[in-house]
Design a protein around this motif. Structure first.
Motif, PDB file in Angstrom:
ATOM      1  N   LYS A  73       0.735  -1.047  -0.114  1.00  0.00           N
ATOM      2  CA  LYS A  73       0.050   0.004  -0.068  1.00  0.00           C
ATOM      3  C   LYS A  73       0.741   1.155  -0.074  1.00  0.00           C
ATOM      4  CE  LYS A  73      -3.869  -2.116   2.640  1.00  0.00           C
ATOM      5  NZ  LYS A  73      -4.813  -2.162   3.622  1.00  0.00           N
ATOM      6  N   GLU A  74       2.191   0.983   0.537  1.00  0.00           N
ATOM      7  CA  GLU A  74       2.604   2.413   0.838  1.00  0.00           C
ATOM      8  C   GLU A  74       4.228   2.216   0.723  1.00  0.00           C
ATOM      9  OE1 GLU A  74       2.854   3.629   5.271  1.00  0.00           O
ATOM     10  OE2 GLU A  74       0.829   2.673   4.802  1.00  0.00           O
ATOM     11  N   GLY A  75       4.800   1.461  -0.420  1.00  0.00           N
ATOM     12  CA  GLY A  75       6.169   1.038  -0.596  1.00  0.00           C
ATOM     13  C   GLY A  75       7.000   1.812  -1.311  1.00  0.00           C
ATOM     14  N   ARG A  76       6.348   2.705  -2.290  1.00  0.00           N
ATOM     15  CA  ARG A  76       6.989   3.537  -3.087  1.00  0.00           C
ATOM     16  C   ARG A  76       7.645   4.597  -2.618  1.00  0.00           C
ATOM     17  NH1 ARG A  76       6.134   3.557  -8.610  1.00  0.00           N
ATOM     18  NH2 ARG A  76       4.356   1.913  -9.004  1.00  0.00           N
ATOM     19  N   VAL A  77       9.034   5.115  -2.659  1.00  0.00           N
ATOM     20  CA  VAL A  77       9.666   6.078  -1.997  1.00  0.00           C
ATOM     21  C   VAL A  77       9.208   7.455  -2.410  1.00  0.00           C
ATOM     22  CG1 VAL A  77      11.992   7.326  -1.891  1.00  0.00           C
ATOM     23  CG2 VAL A  77      11.991   4.896  -2.265  1.00  0.00           C
TER      24      VAL A  77
ATOM     25  N   PRO B 146       1.958   9.111 -10.249  1.00  0.00           N
ATOM     26  CA  PRO B 146       0.869   9.855 -10.663  1.00  0.00           C
ATOM     27  C   PRO B 146      -0.480   8.952 -10.459  1.00  0.00           C
ATOM     28  CG  PRO B 146       2.543  10.323 -12.141  1.00  0.00           C
ATOM     29  CD  PRO B 146       3.174   8.920 -11.486  1.00  0.00           C
ATOM     30  N   LEU B 147      -0.361   7.862 -10.959  1.00  0.00           N
ATOM     31  CA  LEU B 147      -1.618   7.022 -10.853  1.00  0.00           C
ATOM     32  C   LEU B 147      -1.920   6.167  -9.638  1.00  0.00           C
ATOM     33  CD1 LEU B 147      -1.696   5.718 -14.740  1.00  0.00           C
ATOM     34  CD2 LEU B 147      -2.952   7.755 -13.641  1.00  0.00           C
ATOM     35  N   TYR B 148      -0.760   5.441  -9.230  1.00  0.00           N
ATOM     36  CA  TYR B 148      -0.898   4.676  -8.108  1.00  0.00           C
ATOM     37  C   TYR B 148      -0.421   5.178  -6.968  1.00  0.00           C
ATOM     38  CZ  TYR B 148      -1.004   1.749 -12.597  1.00  0.00           C
ATOM     39  OH  TYR B 148      -1.122   1.535 -13.895  1.00  0.00           O
ATOM     40  N   GLY B 149       0.104   6.336  -6.741  1.00  0.00           N
ATOM     41  CA  GLY B 149       0.390   6.706  -5.356  1.00  0.00           C
ATOM     42  C   GLY B 149       1.709   6.102  -4.815  1.00  0.00           C
ATOM     43  N   TYR B 150       1.685   5.645  -3.487  1.00  0.00           N
ATOM     44  CA  TYR B 150       2.792   4.991  -3.173  1.00  0.00           C
ATOM     45  C   TYR B 150       2.648   3.516  -3.155  1.00  0.00           C
ATOM     46  CZ  TYR B 150       4.364   9.422  -1.003  1.00  0.00           C
ATOM     47  OH  TYR B 150       4.643  10.779  -0.821  1.00  0.00           O
ATOM     48  N   ALA B 151       1.700   2.902  -3.670  1.00  0.00           N
ATOM     49  CA  ALA B 151       1.229   1.604  -3.857  1.00  0.00           C
ATOM     50  C   ALA B 151       2.465   0.881  -4.681  1.00  0.00           C
ATOM     51  CB  ALA B 151       0.095   1.247  -4.198  1.00  0.00           C
ATOM     52  N   LEU B 152       2.887  -0.321  -4.453  1.00  0.00           N
ATOM     53  CA  LEU B 152       3.803  -1.123  -5.225  1.00  0.00           C
ATOM     54  C   LEU B 152       2.897  -2.110  -6.010  1.00  0.00           C
ATOM     55  CD1 LEU B 152       6.673  -1.861  -2.815  1.00  0.00           C
ATOM     56  CD2 LEU B 152       6.511  -0.150  -4.866  1.00  0.00           C
ATOM     57  N   SER B 153       3.284  -2.504  -7.315  1.00  0.00           N
ATOM     58  CA  SER B 153       2.618  -3.561  -7.967  1.00  0.00           C
ATOM     59  C   SER B 153       2.746  -4.745  -7.519  1.00  0.00           C
ATOM     60  CB  SER B 153       2.960  -3.440  -9.330  1.00  0.00           C
ATOM     61  OG  SER B 153       4.492  -3.886  -9.392  1.00  0.00           O
ATOM     62  N   ASP B 154       1.860  -5.907  -7.753  1.00  0.00           N
ATOM     63  CA  ASP B 154       2.042  -7.170  -7.273  1.00  0.00           C
ATOM     64  C   ASP B 154       3.572  -7.962  -7.576  1.00  0.00           C
ATOM     65  OD1 ASP B 154      -0.348  -7.161  -6.144  1.00  0.00           O
ATOM     66  OD2 ASP B 154      -1.509  -8.411  -7.802  1.00  0.00           O
ATOM     67  N   SER B 155       3.900  -7.520  -8.749  1.00  0.00           N
ATOM     68  CA  SER B 155       5.342  -8.133  -9.232  1.00  0.00           C
ATOM     69  C   SER B 155       6.481  -7.475  -8.496  1.00  0.00           C
ATOM     70  CB  SER B 155       5.433  -7.700 -10.671  1.00  0.00           C
ATOM     71  OG  SER B 155       5.569  -6.389 -10.893  1.00  0.00           O
ATOM     72  N   VAL B 156       6.364  -6.365  -7.992  1.00  0.00           N
ATOM     73  CA  VAL B 156       7.385  -5.996  -7.223  1.00  0.00           C
ATOM     74  C   VAL B 156       7.518  -6.570  -5.924  1.00  0.00           C
ATOM     75  CG1 VAL B 156       8.151  -3.590  -6.267  1.00  0.00           C
ATOM     76  CG2 VAL B 156       7.300  -3.529  -8.478  1.00  0.00           C
ATOM     77  N   VAL B 157       6.121  -6.539  -5.192  1.00  0.00           N
ATOM     78  CA  VAL B 157       6.017  -7.172  -3.793  1.00  0.00           C
ATOM     79  C   VAL B 157       6.643  -8.575  -4.187  1.00  0.00           C
ATOM     80  CG1 VAL B 157       4.746  -8.108  -2.182  1.00  0.00           C
ATOM     81  CG2 VAL B 157       4.031  -5.745  -3.228  1.00  0.00           C
ATOM     82  N   ARG B 158       6.380  -9.232  -5.285  1.00  0.00           N
ATOM     83  CA  ARG B 158       6.816 -10.635  -5.454  1.00  0.00           C
ATOM     84  C   ARG B 158       8.388 -10.540  -5.418  1.00  0.00           C
ATOM     85  NH1 ARG B 158       4.132 -15.071  -6.677  1.00  0.00           N
ATOM     86  NH2 ARG B 158       5.877 -15.939  -7.844  1.00  0.00           N
ATOM     87  N   LYS B 159       8.981  -9.654  -6.131  1.00  0.00           N
ATOM     88  CA  LYS B 159      10.534  -9.371  -6.127  1.00  0.00           C
ATOM     89  C   LYS B 159      11.033  -9.197  -4.739  1.00  0.00           C
ATOM     90  CE  LYS B 159      10.617  -7.734 -10.886  1.00  0.00           C
ATOM     91  NZ  LYS B 159      10.966  -6.440 -11.935  1.00  0.00           N
ATOM     92  N   ILE B 160      10.653  -8.366  -3.871  1.00  0.00           N
ATOM     93  CA  ILE B 160      11.106  -8.024  -2.479  1.00  0.00           C
ATOM     94  C   ILE B 160      10.953  -9.392  -1.727  1.00  0.00           C
ATOM     95  CG2 ILE B 160      10.654  -6.957  -0.416  1.00  0.00           C
ATOM     96  CD1 ILE B 160       9.355  -4.585  -2.400  1.00  0.00           C
ATOM     97  N   HIS B 161      10.031 -10.030  -1.928  1.00  0.00           N
ATOM     98  CA  HIS B 161       9.394 -11.406  -1.213  1.00  0.00           C
ATOM     99  C   HIS B 161      10.860 -12.302  -1.695  1.00  0.00           C
ATOM    100  CE1 HIS B 161       8.287 -15.221   0.098  1.00  0.00           C
ATOM    101  NE2 HIS B 161       8.264 -15.641  -0.973  1.00  0.00           N
ATOM    102  N   MET B 162      11.001 -12.478  -2.837  1.00  0.00           N
ATOM    103  CA  MET B 162      12.053 -13.486  -3.106  1.00  0.00           C
ATOM    104  C   MET B 162      13.580 -12.973  -2.823  1.00  0.00           C
ATOM    105  SD  MET B 162      11.065 -14.770  -7.288  1.00  0.00           S
ATOM    106  CE  MET B 162      10.534 -13.198  -7.793  1.00  0.00           C
ATOM    107  N   THR B 163      13.508 -11.551  -2.993  1.00  0.00           N
ATOM    108  CA  THR B 163      15.259 -11.004  -2.503  1.00  0.00           C
ATOM    109  C   THR B 163      15.095 -11.356  -1.085  1.00  0.00           C
ATOM    110  OG1 THR B 163      14.945  -9.364  -4.118  1.00  0.00           O
ATOM    111  CG2 THR B 163      16.280  -8.931  -2.120  1.00  0.00           C
TER     112      THR B 163
END
Length: 374
Positions: free
Chosen positions: A117-121, A125-142
């Motif tokens: 919900k608020e992971g962007r630094v 313009p469209l999504y605010g501070y929310a991260l996409s599902d694919s980015v959350v998956r990348k963070i999880h795998m890391t």
């Protein structure tokens, strides 16, 4: 005949590369959408486990140690930059002060929910501070990979990322040039003498951007009619180039060239100035910069009034038209350098309007034939 076949026929026919080498490896990165696990229980059922003193290290410090000491020689510079960005901007910012010994699955789950919900630094313009599902998956795998190393080093008993619920893997909408658009694109590159050969080879082989930029003349066997993909050119943090291995082990492969590509490259070799098939026009001793190829593609598409697709969508276009032309999934996986055929089908085949119309015509003919029999 498909659009690729028509264009290839004008240059001496098409070879579907049925004998291309296919390397089969286990699919990497395929994670379950939600699994059930257990939390670290320091002082509970694992009291007899001998942990090292470093178990009191914070997660933030462990991420730095893991990247600097364990991963420094294992991954490419660009991948390392991505890992460091995730560590700094998400992991350390939200959960980095937590001690390794006290990390629980619940902590990690709350972290994933929060960054979703608020992971962007900076706000989008469209999504605010929310991260996409694919980015959350990348963070999880890391994070999962980093904590697996901590388990091996006996800093923690078990990996607290196990048991978390993460977004399911999904493939975003990809664009593909349909027959008429591909005809327009092929006409457009005819008006680009310097770039024609580059984009012709790309659309007829589906190489990754870094792979085609990294081709050398020693990779071409004109007698056997093969092309070997052995390296990839990438962009460094400061805009320069780095030359490394292909994206995956399966990415290192040898494919049969369509005859039209072999003939084109044979003619091009007569005027070769160095080892690179596509050298940089300002510094010929270096390969073409991937960013330069990307920018030129956008220019060609804009002038031709075509959709402003990504460079990777040229690869997607090749795969889709190859499938439409009859190339089987296993052979196509080998040509593209994928680990298995199912990934190829799920990722790169795309039901175009042309395909739907063809299917509709086939079904219509079948029904007419059936009705006549009745």
């Amino acid at each position: 005949a498909g659009a690729l076949e028509r264009h290839a026929a004008e240059h001496g026919g098409v070879d579907r590369a049925d004998d291309a080498q296919v390397v089969q490896l286990a699919d990497v990165g395929e994670l379950a959408g939600a699994v059930v696990g257990v939390e670290n229980d320091v002082g509970g059922g694992d009291r007899d486990v001998d942990l090292t003193e470093e178990c009191r290290m914070t997660l933030g410090k462990w991420m730095d140690k893991w990247l600097d000491e364990y991963m420094i020689f294992k991954i490419k510079e660009k991948t390392m930059d991505g890992y460091r960005s995730i560590a700094e901007h998400q992991i350390k910012r939200f959960i980095g002060d937590k001690q390794l010994a006290y990390l629980t699955t619940a902590d990690i789950q709350k972290f994933y929910n929060k960054i979703r919900k608020e992971g962007r630094v900076k706000p989008h313009p469209l999504y605010g501070y929310a991260l996409s599902d694919s980015v959350v998956r990348k963070i999880h795998m890391t994070l999962h990979e980093a904590l697996e190393e901590a388990v091996r080093e006996r800093y923690i008993v078990r990996n607290p990322t196990n048991g978390t619920a993460i977004p399911k893997k999904s493939y975003g909408e990809k664009q593909v040039l349909e027959d008429s658009q591909l005809d327009t694109f092929m006409d457009a590159i005819q008006r680009e003498p310097y770039w024609h050969d580059f984009f012709y080879v790309e659309i007829m082989t589906g190489l990754r951007r870094g792979e085609i930029c990294g081709l050398k003349w020693t990779d071409i066997d004109f007698t056997a009619g093969t092309m070997s993909i052995r390296r990839s050119v990438g962009r460094t943090r400061y805009g320069g180039i780095s030359i490394g291995e292909t994206k995956t082990n399966a990415g290192t492969r040898t494919i049969l060239m369509p005859p039209s590509v072999a003939e084109l490259l044979k003619a091009k070799k007569d005027n070769a100035i160095n080892e690179w098939i596509f050298p940089h026009y300002m510094t010929p001793s270096e390969p073409l910069h991937p960013d330069t190829a990307y920018r030129k593609l956008k220019t060609i598409l804009k002038h031709a009034e075509l959709p402003l697709i990504r460079f990777h969508d040229l690869r997607h276009t090749f795969a889709t038209h190859a499938t439409q032309g009859g190339v089987d999934a296993k052979t196509l996986a080998g040509i593209l350098g994928h680990t298995n055929a199912s990934f190829t089908l799920d990722t790169y085949t795309h039901v175009t309007g042309d395909m739907q119309r063809n299917a509709s015509e086939i079904v219509g003919k079948m029904m007419k034939k059936f009705m006549k029999q009745e």
